[in-house]
Write an enzyme that holds these catalytic residues in place. Structure first.
Site, PDB file in Angstrom:
ATOM      1  N   GLY A 115      -4.974   1.018  -4.741  1.00 41.75           N
ATOM      2  CA  GLY A 115      -5.864   2.098  -4.956  1.00 41.75           C
ATOM      3  C   GLY A 115      -5.625   3.141  -3.795  1.00 41.75           C
ATOM      4  N   SER A 182       1.417  -0.580  -3.121  1.00 39.51           N
ATOM      5  CA  SER A 182       0.987   0.669  -3.224  1.00 39.51           C
ATOM      6  C   SER A 182      -0.021   0.581  -1.935  1.00 39.51           C
ATOM      7  CB  SER A 182       0.346   1.031  -4.445  1.00 39.51           C
ATOM      8  OG  SER A 182      -0.095   2.298  -4.819  1.00 39.51           O
ATOM      9  N   TRP A 183      -1.314   1.256  -2.293  1.00 34.91           N
ATOM     10  CA  TRP A 183      -2.353   1.130  -1.218  1.00 34.91           C
ATOM     11  C   TRP A 183      -2.420  -0.246  -0.651  1.00 34.91           C
ATOM     12  CZ3 TRP A 183      -5.193   2.575   2.422  1.00 34.91           C
ATOM     13  CH2 TRP A 183      -6.385   1.675   3.205  1.00 34.91           C
ATOM     14  N   ASP A 338       9.951   5.633  -8.164  1.00 35.32           N
ATOM     15  CA  ASP A 338       8.300   5.775  -8.221  1.00 35.32           C
ATOM     16  C   ASP A 338       8.005   7.038  -7.556  1.00 35.32           C
ATOM     17  OD1 ASP A 338       5.870   5.388  -7.135  1.00 35.32           O
ATOM     18  OD2 ASP A 338       6.454   3.408  -6.071  1.00 35.32           O
ATOM     19  N   HIS A 366       6.639   3.078 -10.556  1.00 34.64           N
ATOM     20  CA  HIS A 366       5.675   2.553  -9.411  1.00 34.64           C
ATOM     21  C   HIS A 366       5.239   1.087  -9.797  1.00 34.64           C
ATOM     22  CE1 HIS A 366       2.651   2.840  -6.248  1.00 34.64           C
ATOM     23  NE2 HIS A 366       1.669   2.634  -7.087  1.00 34.64           N
TER      24      HIS A 366
END
Length: 393
Positions: A115, A182-183, A338, A366
């Site tokens: 996120g 990701s985050w 990605d 991704h």
């Protein structure tokens, strides 16, 4: 050779880029080149119909784990249920949800979701061998089952790092393996750099260093060159007069006094990311954008962090502190295509941290749920498991 063209035969002397091709479909051809070269150099692997065919030199960052641990499992584990869950009050305002599954006496691993604002899901448990790992999932402030929902107050990277430590202490875990994508890779790096003595190993996926050029690429028009159809609804939600900075324009609407405006902006923001997260469209993922409860937390918290540049003091903050974690056993998994977190960031991290095992999945975008990325993440956990077991022998 043009992209997407595969010849029916190749001359033995041909020189090709050093990549792993993992093709998920059956193809009507095969190659007969030997699996090893006379010089004994590492070589390229074409995966066609479950056969390995090697041509030319291949860089160690793509093949290290397969060479050293050829027997590693690469299939996700069956669905399991938590053996304990709870709520931990981490501030006068915030309470975070946590859960444990797998082996209560196993090697602890903490899953750090993306996120920010994405929350965890039951499928996150499946990357880990439940007989070996004590699997800890938690929802970050304002996300998932944590409360208050979508709250931006007292919600910074440094608050989340403190929360991870509070959770580790609450569960009486001396040290643990850290896993994030990701985050989640951003927060995993920041946490590990803040508490390197508490980290036994790190697995990162879809690298996001929260630099200006990464935010600009995805939210200010760069990725639109690849997904113009998905970009236009995101763009058109904002009046032309405010399109100088989409992140700021969405901030205004995601923090509106009108909840309907918040929901509409959250749906537009979330659908843009969900439509670009896979190499091939994933309808189930895209539908998350229609879930107002999920979208509100996802969009509001993401935007809050991006407007504030991750609450980092400099653009290169995470790269500048790699020396703090250089000694930690680490695997980096990156999808070649990605769009959300383009490979330039994983490459920059690899250049700054060549000691880490760098795994590029050439037929993936991704999402951690894409087959090639899933396989590499499971294999990374299996490699760490082998190392830990060998140390114990």
């Amino acid at each position: 050779m043009k992209l997407g063209f595969v010849p029916n035969s190749l001359p033995s002397s041909i020189s090709l880029p050093s990549l792993i091709f993992k093709l998920p479909i059956s193809l009507p051809f095969s190659f007969s080149h030997p699996q090893t070269t006379s010089s004994g150099r590492k070589s390229l692997v074409f995966r066609v119909q479950n056969s390995d065919h090697r041509i030319g030199p291949e860089p160690s960052y793509l093949m290290a784990s397969e060479k050293e641990f050829p027997e590693l499992n690469r299939n996700i584990y069956p669905q399991i249920e938590p053996y304990s869950t709870g709520l931990l009050k981490v501030s006068d305002l915030h309470t975070i949800y946590w859960e444990q599954s797998g082996n209560p006496s196993g090697h602890p691993v903490v899953f750090i979701h993306g996120g920010p604002g994405g929350g965890t899901s039951p499928s996150n448990r499946r990357f880990f061998d439940p007989d070996f790992y004590r699997i800890i999932l938690f929802d970050q402030r304002g996300a998932g089952k944590s409360t208050p929902h979508a709250c931006l107050e007292q919600n910074t990277t440094w608050d989340l790092i403190d929360d991870i430590e509070k959770l580790r202490e609450h569960l009486e875990i001396p040290e643990w393996q850290v896993f994030g994508g990701s985050w989640g890779s951003t927060l995993a790096l920041a946490y590990s750099q803040s508490h390197p003595d508490k980290v036994t190993g790190v697995i990162l996926r879809g690298i996001f260093l929260l630099r200006k050029k990464e935010i600009d690429w995805f939210y200010e028009g760069g990725a639109a060159a690849i997904f113009p159809d998905a970009w236009e609804p995101f763009r058109d939600f904002i009046p032309e007069s405010e399109r100088g900075c989409f992140v700021d324009a969405y901030k205004k609407r995601l923090n509106s006094d009108d909840i309907k405006t918040q929901y509409a902006a959250a749906r537009a923001w979330t659908k843009w990311e969900m439509m670009t997260a896979h190499l091939l469209p994933n309808e189930e993922n895209i539908k998350k954008g229609d879930d107002d409860n999920f979208s509100l937390a996802f969009a509001r918290i993401e935007n809050h962090y991006f407007v504030n540049k991750g609450f980092f003091p400099s653009d290169s903050f995470l790269l500048d502190r790699i020396d703090k974690i250089r000694h930690i056993n680490t695997t980096i998994v990156q999808g070649r295509y990605d769009v959300c977190c383009p490979m330039m960031s994983a490459w920059d991290l690899h250049k700054a941290w060549p000691e880490a095992d760098f795994r590029v999945v050439p037929d993936a975008g991704h999402s951690a749920n894409e087959p090639g990325i899933t396989a590499e993440l499971v294999a990374a956990n299996e490699k760490f498991k082998s190392i830990i077991k060998n140390k114990g022998d």
